[in-house]
Design a protein around this motif. Structure first.
Motif, PDB file in Angstrom:
ATOM      1  N   ALA A 181      14.208  -9.554 -14.969  1.00  0.00           N
ATOM      2  CA  ALA A 181      13.603 -10.778 -15.496  1.00  0.00           C
ATOM      3  C   ALA A 181      12.282 -10.531 -16.217  1.00  0.00           C
ATOM      4  N   CYS A 182      11.560  -9.476 -15.819  1.00  0.00           N
ATOM      5  CA  CYS A 182      10.240  -9.254 -16.420  1.00  0.00           C
ATOM      6  C   CYS A 182      10.011  -7.800 -16.814  1.00  0.00           C
ATOM      7  N   ARG A 183      11.036  -6.981 -16.775  1.00  0.00           N
ATOM      8  CA  ARG A 183      10.903  -5.530 -16.989  1.00  0.00           C
ATOM      9  C   ARG A 183      10.277  -5.185 -18.334  1.00  0.00           C
ATOM     10  N   ASP A 184      10.897  -5.612 -19.405  1.00  0.00           N
ATOM     11  CA  ASP A 184      10.439  -5.218 -20.744  1.00  0.00           C
ATOM     12  C   ASP A 184       9.039  -5.747 -21.051  1.00  0.00           C
ATOM     13  N   VAL A 185       8.774  -6.996 -20.666  1.00  0.00           N
ATOM     14  CA  VAL A 185       7.478  -7.592 -21.009  1.00  0.00           C
ATOM     15  C   VAL A 185       6.342  -6.961 -20.205  1.00  0.00           C
ATOM     16  N   LEU A 186       6.614  -6.489 -18.995  1.00  0.00           N
ATOM     17  CA  LEU A 186       5.559  -5.831 -18.221  1.00  0.00           C
ATOM     18  C   LEU A 186       5.153  -4.512 -18.870  1.00  0.00           C
ATOM     19  N   PHE A 187       6.123  -3.755 -19.334  1.00  0.00           N
ATOM     20  CA  PHE A 187       5.802  -2.500 -20.033  1.00  0.00           C
ATOM     21  C   PHE A 187       5.034  -2.772 -21.323  1.00  0.00           C
ATOM     22  N   GLU A 188       5.463  -3.776 -22.073  1.00  0.00           N
ATOM     23  CA  GLU A 188       4.810  -4.097 -23.346  1.00  0.00           C
ATOM     24  C   GLU A 188       3.380  -4.583 -23.113  1.00  0.00           C
ATOM     25  N   TYR A 189       3.210  -5.489 -22.165  1.00  0.00           N
ATOM     26  CA  TYR A 189       1.880  -6.023 -21.895  1.00  0.00           C
ATOM     27  C   TYR A 189       0.952  -4.937 -21.347  1.00  0.00           C
ATOM     28  N   ALA A 190       1.471  -4.073 -20.480  1.00  0.00           N
ATOM     29  CA  ALA A 190       0.644  -2.997 -19.918  1.00  0.00           C
ATOM     30  C   ALA A 190       0.077  -2.110 -21.014  1.00  0.00           C
ATOM     31  N   LYS A 191       0.886  -1.831 -22.024  1.00  0.00           N
ATOM     32  CA  LYS A 191       0.433  -0.985 -23.137  1.00  0.00           C
ATOM     33  C   LYS A 191      -0.739  -1.640 -23.867  1.00  0.00           C
ATOM     34  N   HIS A 192      -0.618  -2.923 -24.157  1.00  0.00           N
ATOM     35  CA  HIS A 192      -1.664  -3.622 -24.899  1.00  0.00           C
ATOM     36  C   HIS A 192      -2.915  -3.842 -24.061  1.00  0.00           C
ATOM     37  N   VAL A 193      -2.745  -4.271 -22.805  1.00  0.00           N
ATOM     38  CA  VAL A 193      -3.906  -4.609 -21.994  1.00  0.00           C
ATOM     39  C   VAL A 193      -4.695  -3.363 -21.605  1.00  0.00           C
TER      40      VAL A 193
ATOM     41  N   TYR B 148       0.795   6.138 -12.302  1.00  0.00           N
ATOM     42  CA  TYR B 148       2.186   6.618 -12.263  1.00  0.00           C
ATOM     43  C   TYR B 148       3.102   5.476 -12.677  1.00  0.00           C
ATOM     44  N   PRO B 149       3.452   5.406 -13.948  1.00  0.00           N
ATOM     45  CA  PRO B 149       4.275   4.298 -14.431  1.00  0.00           C
ATOM     46  C   PRO B 149       5.612   4.236 -13.703  1.00  0.00           C
ATOM     47  N   PRO B 150       6.104   3.025 -13.453  1.00  0.00           N
ATOM     48  CA  PRO B 150       7.408   2.886 -12.797  1.00  0.00           C
ATOM     49  C   PRO B 150       8.550   3.267 -13.716  1.00  0.00           C
ATOM     50  N   GLN B 151       9.642   3.619 -13.130  1.00  0.00           N
ATOM     51  CA  GLN B 151      10.867   3.767 -13.899  1.00  0.00           C
ATOM     52  C   GLN B 151      11.408   2.367 -14.198  1.00  0.00           C
ATOM     53  N   PRO B 152      12.077   2.175 -15.328  1.00  0.00           N
ATOM     54  CA  PRO B 152      12.562   0.823 -15.672  1.00  0.00           C
ATOM     55  C   PRO B 152      13.352   0.158 -14.547  1.00  0.00           C
ATOM     56  N   GLU B 153      14.178   0.921 -13.864  1.00  0.00           N
ATOM     57  CA  GLU B 153      15.006   0.327 -12.816  1.00  0.00           C
ATOM     58  C   GLU B 153      14.209  -0.122 -11.587  1.00  0.00           C
ATOM     59  N   GLU B 154      12.929   0.261 -11.509  1.00  0.00           N
ATOM     60  CA  GLU B 154      12.096  -0.164 -10.383  1.00  0.00           C
ATOM     61  C   GLU B 154      11.526  -1.559 -10.587  1.00  0.00           C
ATOM     62  N   LEU B 155      11.642  -2.095 -11.802  1.00  0.00           N
ATOM     63  CA  LEU B 155      11.137  -3.432 -12.090  1.00  0.00           C
ATOM     64  C   LEU B 155      12.298  -4.407 -12.255  1.00  0.00           C
ATOM     65  N   PRO B 156      12.124  -5.666 -11.862  1.00  0.00           N
ATOM     66  CA  PRO B 156      13.190  -6.659 -12.017  1.00  0.00           C
ATOM     67  C   PRO B 156      13.547  -6.880 -13.482  1.00  0.00           C
TER      68      PRO B 156
ATOM     69  N   THR C 234       0.820  -1.220   0.000  1.00  0.00           N
ATOM     70  CA  THR C 234       0.000   0.000   0.000  1.00  0.00           C
ATOM     71  C   THR C 234       0.848   1.263   0.000  1.00  0.00           C
ATOM     72  N   ILE C 235       2.146   1.096   0.178  1.00  0.00           N
ATOM     73  CA  ILE C 235       3.029   2.258   0.202  1.00  0.00           C
ATOM     74  C   ILE C 235       3.048   2.896  -1.188  1.00  0.00           C
ATOM     75  N   SER C 236       2.710   4.171  -1.260  1.00  0.00           N
ATOM     76  CA  SER C 236       2.523   4.819  -2.554  1.00  0.00           C
ATOM     77  C   SER C 236       3.778   4.848  -3.418  1.00  0.00           C
ATOM     78  N   SER C 237       4.944   4.814  -2.798  1.00  0.00           N
ATOM     79  CA  SER C 237       6.181   4.908  -3.577  1.00  0.00           C
ATOM     80  C   SER C 237       6.576   3.575  -4.214  1.00  0.00           C
ATOM     81  N   MET C 238       5.937   2.479  -3.830  1.00  0.00           N
ATOM     82  CA  MET C 238       6.302   1.167  -4.356  1.00  0.00           C
ATOM     83  C   MET C 238       5.686   0.948  -5.730  1.00  0.00           C
ATOM     84  N   ARG C 239       6.456   0.375  -6.635  1.00  0.00           N
ATOM     85  CA  ARG C 239       5.962   0.050  -7.964  1.00  0.00           C
ATOM     86  C   ARG C 239       6.011  -1.449  -8.241  1.00  0.00           C
TER      87      ARG C 239
END
Length: 305
Positions: A176-188, A166-174, A133-138
């Motif tokens: 292992a799944c960084r690129d695919v999460l951004f791509e899937y989010a755009k489509h979904v 508020y989209p995360p910065q790339p470095e906030e995502l692991p 629930t912490i607002s700064s967490m992505r």
């Protein structure tokens, strides 16, 4: 005294499990042959044995709706609006095909979720938390959101990513799944907006109504992981529940499956349809639409891992 001791022991077990920060996958990796007691709810197991058995005679089949051509054929668009609205009223669930998300994107996000959950333990531990629930967490990783409150621990680990507003910065995502999460989010996001537009029209409202009242403002991506279970007949992957969101858009893993929905006083299996997305109308949508027409109550679960 016996009840107090049982509850006390359960709390100790849960606390020890949580402190490993390794989730169910870490537990399964130890090679255990029996499911620990915290994963067994004997009363629910005995009561649900028949419910978890597919009924070959069931006449119910969750609706599958084809979205092909809705952007170029106005008659097809109106027909699909009616189909979606009927499914919302009668089921609260439906599947959509030809939704516009390429199969390689669906496969990619599934692979990315799997890669993260199968990452090195020390990599995953840095994302482990019980408070998302912490607002700064992505991004977060945890096992059982209601671990300390639920009656039984589910055989499941979860990764969570907040992608909007508020989209995360790339470095906030692991990695292992960084690129695919951004791509899937755009489509979904595009699919979600289309579905909200159609549901608004099904309610007899302006197509942008649900978006205008901020029903499309947030996007959270969750990736559940169900490790192999030594006793799948006594554990449950995801207990019965209703979602407290507007819409849930779900990719069902064909290798595991097990999704069931509650319809007309019985559990109905949701078959895996290649390339399909399972749509669940959540509690927030029901509350938003209740002054116009009550949507069907949604309850669903996943079988054992």
């Amino acid at each position: 005294m016996g009840t107090i001791s049982h509850e006390y022991d359960r709390n100790i077990e849960i606390k020890a499990f949580d402190e490993t920060k390794l989730g169910v996958k870490g537990l399964a990796a130890t090679g255990l042959t029996k499911v620990p007691s915290i994963f067994i709810n004997h009363q629910e197991h005995n009561r649900n044995n028949k419910q978890h058995t597919p009924d070959s005679k069931s006449q119910f089949t969750i609706p599958t709706i084809d979205l092909a051509g809705i952007d170029i054929d106005s008659d097809k668009f109106k027909k699909v609006v009616d189909e979606i609205w009927d499914a919302c009223k009668e089921w609260g669930f439906f599947q959509v095909i030809n939704h516009g998300i390429p199969q390689e994107v669906l496969d990619g996000v599934m692979d990315g979720v799997r890669r993260f959950h199968e990452e090195d333990d020390e990599v995953k531990k840095q994302y482990y938390t019980r408070d998302i629930t912490i607002s700064s967490m992505r991004f977060a990783y945890f096992s059982n959101y209601y671990l300390f409150k639920g009656p039984v621990t589910n055989w499941r680990d979860t990764m969570w990513a907040s992608m909007a507003p508020y989209p995360p910065q790339p470095e906030e995502l692991p990695v292992a799944c960084r690129d695919v999460l951004f791509e899937y989010a755009k489509h979904v996001t595009k699919v979600g907006h289309t579905l909200l537009e159609m549901i608004s029209m099904g309610l007899g409202l302006n197509p942008t109504h649900l978006k205008d009242i901020d029903c499309a403002q947030e996007l959270m991506l969750l990736g559940n992981y169900y490790p192999p279970c030594p006793e799948p007949d006594v554990a449950i992957g995801f207990s019965k529940h209703a979602d407290n969101d507007v819409l849930t858009i779900l990719i069902q893993d064909k290798q595991i499956g097990g999704l069931q929905v509650w319809h007309q006083n019985q559990w109905v299996d949701v078959p895996h349809v290649p390339g399909a997305l399972v749509i669940n109308t959540g509690d927030v949508l029901q509350a938003s639409s209740s002054c116009y027409l009550l949507l069907n109550f949604r309850l669903y679960e996943n079988g054992p891992g």
